[in-house]
Design a protein around this motif. Structure first.
Motif, PDB file in Angstrom:
ATOM      1  N   ILE A   1      12.765   1.880  -6.386  1.00 42.05           N
ATOM      2  CA  ILE A   1      11.454   1.885  -7.536  1.00 42.05           C
ATOM      3  C   ILE A   1      11.179   2.969  -7.966  1.00 42.05           C
ATOM      4  CG2 ILE A   1       9.235   1.057  -7.612  1.00 42.05           C
ATOM      5  CD1 ILE A   1       9.818  -1.262  -5.506  1.00 42.05           C
ATOM      6  N   ARG A   2      10.985   4.174  -7.212  1.00 40.79           N
ATOM      7  CA  ARG A   2      10.448   5.344  -7.423  1.00 40.79           C
ATOM      8  C   ARG A   2      11.696   6.145  -8.597  1.00 40.79           C
ATOM      9  NH1 ARG A   2       6.389   8.118  -5.008  1.00 40.79           N
ATOM     10  NH2 ARG A   2       6.626   9.536  -7.015  1.00 40.79           N
ATOM     11  N   GLY A   3      12.933   5.664  -8.072  1.00 41.55           N
ATOM     12  CA  GLY A   3      14.081   6.363  -9.131  1.00 41.55           C
ATOM     13  C   GLY A   3      13.958   6.141 -10.730  1.00 41.55           C
ATOM     14  N   PHE A   4      13.343   5.080 -10.933  1.00 38.77           N
ATOM     15  CA  PHE A   4      13.303   4.839 -12.391  1.00 38.77           C
ATOM     16  C   PHE A   4      11.963   5.664 -13.037  1.00 38.77           C
ATOM     17  CE2 PHE A   4      15.133   0.712 -11.066  1.00 38.77           C
ATOM     18  CZ  PHE A   4      15.955   0.677 -12.164  1.00 38.77           C
TER      19      PHE A   4
ATOM     20  N   ILE B   1       8.489  -0.194 -15.307  1.00 35.43           N
ATOM     21  CA  ILE B   1       9.250  -1.029 -14.223  1.00 35.43           C
ATOM     22  C   ILE B   1       8.833  -0.263 -13.043  1.00 35.43           C
ATOM     23  CG2 ILE B   1      11.518  -1.017 -13.248  1.00 35.43           C
ATOM     24  CD1 ILE B   1      12.537  -1.372 -16.264  1.00 35.43           C
ATOM     25  N   SER B   2       8.875   0.961 -12.733  1.00 28.11           N
ATOM     26  CA  SER B   2       8.583   1.337 -11.436  1.00 28.11           C
ATOM     27  C   SER B   2       6.921   1.115 -11.101  1.00 28.11           C
ATOM     28  CB  SER B   2       8.572   2.952 -11.511  1.00 28.11           C
ATOM     29  OG  SER B   2       8.343   3.665 -10.261  1.00 28.11           O
ATOM     30  N   ARG B   3       6.234   1.230 -12.192  1.00 29.65           N
ATOM     31  CA  ARG B   3       4.667   1.093 -11.882  1.00 29.65           C
ATOM     32  C   ARG B   3       4.379  -0.458 -11.590  1.00 29.65           C
ATOM     33  NH1 ARG B   3       3.382   4.631 -16.784  1.00 29.65           N
ATOM     34  NH2 ARG B   3       3.700   2.856 -17.923  1.00 29.65           N
ATOM     35  N   SER B   4       5.268  -1.335 -12.293  1.00 31.08           N
ATOM     36  CA  SER B   4       5.114  -2.731 -11.975  1.00 31.08           C
ATOM     37  C   SER B   4       5.401  -3.059 -10.909  1.00 31.08           C
ATOM     38  CB  SER B   4       5.776  -3.728 -13.216  1.00 31.08           C
ATOM     39  OG  SER B   4       5.885  -4.947 -13.046  1.00 31.08           O
ATOM     40  N   LEU B   5       6.602  -2.755 -10.268  1.00 31.02           N
ATOM     41  CA  LEU B   5       7.256  -2.852  -8.986  1.00 31.02           C
ATOM     42  C   LEU B   5       6.297  -2.586  -7.844  1.00 31.02           C
ATOM     43  CD1 LEU B   5      11.075  -2.500  -9.515  1.00 31.02           C
ATOM     44  CD2 LEU B   5       9.590  -4.687  -9.588  1.00 31.02           C
ATOM     45  N   GLN B   6       5.497  -1.292  -8.096  1.00 28.93           N
ATOM     46  CA  GLN B   6       4.712  -0.783  -7.153  1.00 28.93           C
ATOM     47  C   GLN B   6       3.403  -1.594  -7.280  1.00 28.93           C
ATOM     48  OE1 GLN B   6       4.611   3.684  -6.632  1.00 28.93           O
ATOM     49  NE2 GLN B   6       6.078   3.548  -8.514  1.00 28.93           N
ATOM     50  N   ARG B   7       2.827  -2.202  -8.448  1.00 25.98           N
ATOM     51  CA  ARG B   7       1.774  -2.673  -8.699  1.00 25.98           C
ATOM     52  C   ARG B   7       1.735  -3.976  -7.862  1.00 25.98           C
ATOM     53  NH1 ARG B   7       1.276  -2.186 -13.695  1.00 25.98           N
ATOM     54  NH2 ARG B   7       2.358  -4.066 -14.205  1.00 25.98           N
TER      55      ARG B   7
END
Length: 803
Positions: A582-585, A647-653
Motif C-alpha cells: 500500500i505504501r509503495g504507491f 490509492i495509498s491513502r484510500s487503502l490506509q483510510r
C-alpha cells in the motif's frame, strides 16, 4: 503434375529415374556453387573422378584444357562444366556420373573445412558478428569471412535431400530447400525502431583455381545463336516448385523454428525423441559415424549444429509430430499464451502464402500473415469432410445448419461460414461425429490431446488452422469473484441465518492473498511502465512477467529509499506484506513528482532519436525523455501521480492492512461488519482506479476495426469489466514500435503522451526458455547506411504491416 519441360531437356531426361538423378546432381552443384572456399582450395581426385561428361561437355572441356593461351587445368575445367550443367545440351553424362561418390567427395571436403557454409540457426553467428564488428556492413571481405567462419559452427543447410553440417554431407529422408548460400542474417542496425535482421554477404576466394578460371571458362562457351536451356530451372520444374509454392499446408518446413525457437537442451530432447521413435530410421542414418545406445546419453555430447543436422535428416512429418509430443509432455515448455517463432530467420517464409512455423501450447502450426488464410482453410477443411454428392451426408449437413437461410445447400453452407464464429463452425460440423473429428485431426496433423474435452479439441483445431490464440483468462477474475463473495457474506452477517464464521474466514484468507498478488503485480507494472526507458529496450514495449516485474520493484525500492520515512521497506523480497504494498504507491507517486522537478537530467540526446524522427515532419518521436512519465501530457502526469497517492491513502483510510491482519479474529458484531464493508469499498474504488488507468496488468483485446475509403481507421479495444480504448490511424506516432494493433496488449489509457488517445501500450512477454534464449536481443551495430538506403514506404517499427 509438373509443367512441360522444353524439348531439348525432355529429350535429355526421357525417364523418371533420369529426372530424379538430374535433380540430385543439380542439388550437389548448388552446394558447390554456394559454398565458401579458401585461397588454397583444391579439387580432390575423388570429386574429379566422380564426374563424367557428355559429348557437349567434352567439347567445352577439350577447348578449355588445350587452348594455346590461358589453359584451364583439367580438374578445374571438368568441375566448371559440371557447375554450368549445360547450354543447349547437357554437359553431364548422368548414367556414368557417380552421384554417391560425388556426394561422398563433397562430404569429405566439408568435414575438413575445405568447403564451408555459414551457420544460420539460433544466435551463435549473430553474437559472433556483434563481437567482431562494431558497424553493420553488407559484405565481408575474404579475410573477414574466414575469421567469421572460424568462430562459428559448420553451416547446416539443406539442398533437396542433401544436408551440410559438422558431419559432412548427409542424406535426409525429406526433401527441403533450407539454404542461404553465402548470405546470413547477421545484425541489427543502429535505428532503434528498425526490427529487421540485416543480411550480410560472405566472400569466397577469387584466387582459388575454380574461381580464378571462371571468366576464362565462360569464354569457351561461345556465342551460340540458340538460346541456352535453363537447366537449373528445369530441376525446379521437375519438382513442380511453381505449384508447391502455392501449397497451403505442405510447403512449410519446421527447420527455422527448430533452429531459432528451441534451446540446446530442448533440441537435444527433440533429437533423442526422433532417435527413439522413428523405427530405427534416424539411428541407421547416423550409424556410420556415431554409435547410438541410449539416445539421451548420445545427444548429451552433441552441440547445436550437430543436433540441427541430425534433426534435418528426419522425415518432415515425424519431426512435426515430435515437436507436438514434446510440448504435450512438457519436455519443451511452452507456457499458455506463448507463441514461439523463428527469430533471426523470421523473414524466411514458405510459399506464396508466406507460411511461418509457430509453436504454441497446442504444438506446431504454419501461419500466414494473410488475415483471410485461416478462414479459407477452415472452409476448405470442414467443407471437405462432407460429400455433398452423397444424399445421406448432404441431409445430415442440411440438418446441422438448418437455421441458415439459402436456396441451395451450397449457398447455405457459404453463408454459414461467413456469419458463424470459427469455434462454433467446428462445434457444429465436426464435434458431433467421431469420424469427422478423426479425419480433421489427420488432415491438420493433430496427434496429441485427442481424448481431451470438446473445448480443448476445438482450441487445437483452431490453432492448427492458423487462428490466433485467444487466451480469455482474466488474471483478476478470481479476485473480483472473491470480492463479491466476501461482500455478500459481510452483508449476510447483519441478519440471522447468515453463513457460519468459518466460511467467511476461508473466503477472506483467499481474498487477501489475491489482493496482495493484485497490488504487487500492479505496483511493479506501474513503476516499470512509467520509469523504464522502453524506446531503447532490446524488447521495446514488451512486459516480461518475471524479469520486468523484478525491474519494476527495483524502481519502487529506489523510491522508498529516497522517501522521508522513519521506516525501512524491502520491495525486493519474495514476500511483501500488505502495508508495504500500500505504501509503495505513495512512494512511487512521490518519486515521479521528484523526477519531474529535475526533468532536464533525463533529456535524451537528439542523436539518440531514431533517424526518421530527425528527418520527417510527418512522423514524430515523442519520447524525448528517458523516463516515460516525463513524456506524458501535463494533465496525464498530474492525474496519475494523484491517483497513486489516493490509492495509498484510500487503502490506509479503509484500514485494509488492519483488517487483513485481524480477520482471523472476526466476530459478527455491527462494528466488525462495518469495518469489513468499509475496507471492501475502499479496495474496490482503488482497484477500479488502477484498471481504468490500465495499470492492473489486464490485457485489452481488439474488439472491432473500422476503415474508410480515405485510409482512416479506428481500432476499438476492450478489457474485462467494461474498460475501453480507441486508437485512430493514420497518426504521426505509428512508427514508435508499440505493439501491432491486432494483438492483445496492455493498454494504459491513463498514460497519454499525445492527445487525445495516444497512450502507452505494451505487449505481454512470457518468461520461458525461449525468451531467456533471446533475452538480450537485438544487439545493435553502428550503421554505415546513407539516408538513401532507408525505406520510405513502410517503416519496420510500424504497428500495421503491409503484407
Amino acid at each position: 503434375m509438373t509443367s512441360e519441360l522444353p524439348t531439348d531437356i525432355a529429350r535429355a531426361l526421357p525417364s523418371q529415374p533420369q529426372k530424379e538423378r538430374f535433380v540430385e546432381f543439380v542439388d550437389l552443384m548448388r552446394v558447390l556453387a554456394d559454398c565458401v572456399i579458401a585461397n588454397d582450395y583444391t579439387i580432390s581426385d575423388e570429386l574429379n573422378s566422380a564426374i563424367h561428361l557428355a559429348p557437349a561437355g567434352d567439347q567445352v572441356f577439350t577447348k578449355a584444357v588445350t587452348a594455346r593461351a590461358d589453359k584451364i587445368p583439367p580438374k578445374e575445367a571438368r568441375l566448371l562444366c559440371a557447375l554450368a550443367i549445360g547450354q543447349q545440351d547437357l554437359f553431364i553424362d548422368l548414367e556414368k556420373t557417380d552421384l554417391t561418390a560425388l556426394a561422398a567427395a563433397i562430404s569429405e571436403q566439408i568435414r575438413k573445412d575445405e568447403i564451408r557454409f555459414p551457420y544460420e540457426f539460433g544466435r551463435k553467428s549473430y553474437d559472433v558478428y556483434a563481437e567482431m564488428f562494431e558497424e553493420g556492413q553488407a559484405v565481408l571481405t575474404y579475410s573477414e569471412t574466414q575469421r567469421f567462419l572460424d568462430a562459428t559452427p559448420a553451416g547446416v543447410q539443406q539442398y533437396g535431400r542433401f544436408v551440410t553440417g559438422p558431419f559432412g554431407l548427409l542424406r535426409s529422408r525429406s526433401t527441403r530447400q533450407v539454404h542461404s548460400g553465402r548470405r546470413i542474417q547477421a545484425f541489427h542496425c543502429s535505428d532503434t525502431m528498425c526490427d529487421l535482421v540485416h543480411r550480410v554477404h560472405l566472400s569466397t576466394s577469387d584466387a582459388a583455381g575454380i574461381n580464378a578460371h571462371r571468366d576464362r571458362f565462360n569464354s569457351f562457351l561461345g556465342d551460340d545463336d540458340k538460346k541456352p536451356n535453363d537447366w537449373f530451372s528445369a530441376a525446379d520444374e521437375i519438382r513442380d516448385v511453381p505449384a508447391i509454392m502455392f501449397s497451403d499446408a505442405h510447403v512449410g518446413v519446421a527447420a527455422t523454428l527448430v533452429g531459432d525457437g528451441l534451446s540446446t537442451d530442448e533440441l537435444r530432447a527433440l533429437v533423442a525423441h526422433l532417435l527413439d521413435t522413428t523405427s530405427g530410421e534416424l539411428r541407421s542414418d547416423v550409424e556410420d559415424f556415431l554409435r547410438v545406445d541410449a539416445a539421451v546419453e548420445t545427444v548429451g555430447a552433441l552441440d547445436h549444429a550437430q543436433l540441427m543436422q541430425f534433426a534435418l535428416l528426419a522425415r518432415e512429418v515425424p519431426l512435426r509430430e515430435a515437436l507436438d509430443a514434446l510440448v504435450e509432455s512438457g519436455e519443451i515448455t511452452v507456457p499458455s499464451g506463448e507463441v514461439r517463432r523463428p527469430v533471426v530467420n523470421r523473414d524466411r517464409r514458405s510459399g506464396a502464402f508466406g507460411l511461418m512455423p509457430e509453436l504454441g501450447v497446442h504444438g506446431l502450426r504454419f501461419a500466414s500473415p494473410d488475415e483471410g488464410f485461416a478462414m479459407l482453410r477452415l472452409r476448405h477443411e470442414l467443407g471437405s469432410l462432407t460429400n455433398l454428392e452423397d444424399l445421406e451426408e448432404a441431409e445430415e449437413l442440411a440438418w446441422q445448419i438448418r437455421d441458415i437461410e439459402g436456396e441451395t445447400l451450397a449457398e447455405r453452407l457459404d453463408t454459414f461460414f461467413r456469419v458463424t464464429d470459427p469455434a462454433e463452425c467446428i462445434e457444429r460440423l465436426v464435434m458431433p461425429r467421431r469420424v469427422h473429428v478423426t479425419e480433421l485431426a489427420r488432415r491438420l496433423g493433430v496427434t496429441q490431446g485427442l481424448s481431451g474435452s470438446d473445448e480443448e479439441l476445438v482450441a487445437r483445431f483452431l490453432w492448427k488452422l492458423g487462428y490466433p490464440l485467444h487466451d480469455e483468462e482474466d488474471p483478476r477474475a478470481e479476485f473480483w469473484r472473491l470480492h463479491q463473495r466476501l461482500s455478500g457474506l459481510a452483508k449476510a452477517s447483519h441478519t440471522p441465518g447468515s453463513r457460519e464464521t468459518e466460511e467467511f474466514l476461508g473466503t477472506a484468507s483467499k481474498f487477501f492473498r489475491e489482493l496482495e498478488r493484485y497490488l504487487a503485480e500492479s505496483l511493479a507494472f506501474s513503476a516499470w511502465a512509467l520509469r523504464h526507458d522502453h524506446a531503447t529496450d532490446p524488447n521495446p514495449f514488451e512486459y516480461g512477467l518475471e524479469a520486468d516485474h523484478a525491474r519494476g520493484m527495483s524502481f519502487v525500492q529506489e523510491a522508498a529509499d529516497q522517501a522521508d520515512s522513519v521506516m525501512t521497506f524491502d520491495y525486493l523480497s519474495d514476500k511483501l506484506d500488505l502495508y508495504t504494498l500500500i505504501r509503495g504507491f505513495e512512494f512511487l507517486a512521490k518519486s515521479l513528482v521528484a523526477i519531474e522537478a529535475r526533468s532536464d537530467d533525463y533529456l535524451r540526446s537528439e542523436t539518440d532519436f531514431p533517424a526518421y524522427a530527425r528527418g520527417s515532419e510527418l512522423k514524430r518521436f515523442p519520447f524525448k525523455y528517458s523516463v516515460p512519465y516525463l513524456n506524458l501530457t501535463a494533465r496525464a502526469r498530474e492525474r496519475l501521480s494523484e491517483q497513486m497517492r489516493e490509492i495509498s491513502r484510500s487503502l490506509q483510510r479503509g484500514k485494509v492492512n488492519d483488517i487483513r491482519n485481524e480477520h482471523h479474529h472476526y466476530r459478527k458484531t455491527a462494528s466488525g461488519v462495518e469495518q469489513i464493508e468499509s475496507a471492501l469499498r475502499e479496495i474496490e474504488i482503488s482497484l477500479r482506479t488502477l484498471e481504468a488507468a490500465g495499470l492492473s496488468l489486464v490485457e485489452f483485446r481488439l474488439e472491432d476495426a473500422i476503415h474508410d475509403r480515405w485510409g482512416r481507421s479506428e481500432y476499438y479495444f476492450a478489457a474485462p469489466r467494461g474498460a475501453r480504448h480507441v486508437v485512430t490511424r493514420p497518426s504521426g506516432y505509428d512508427w514508435l514500435g508499440l505493439p501491432e494493433l491486432d494483438l492483445p496488449q496492455y493498454v494504459a489509457p491513463g498514460a497519454v503522451f499525445a492527445e487525445p488517445n495516444e497512450v502507452l501500450r505494451f505487449r505481454r512477454r512470457i518468461d520461458s526458455p525461449y525468451t531467456q534464449l533471446w533475452g538480450d536481443y537485438p544487439v545493435r551495430r553502428r550503421s554505415r547506411s546513407s539516408a538513401l538506403s532507408q525505406s520510405g514506404v513502410e517503416h519496420s517499427g510500424a504497428e500495421v504491416r503491409n503484407t
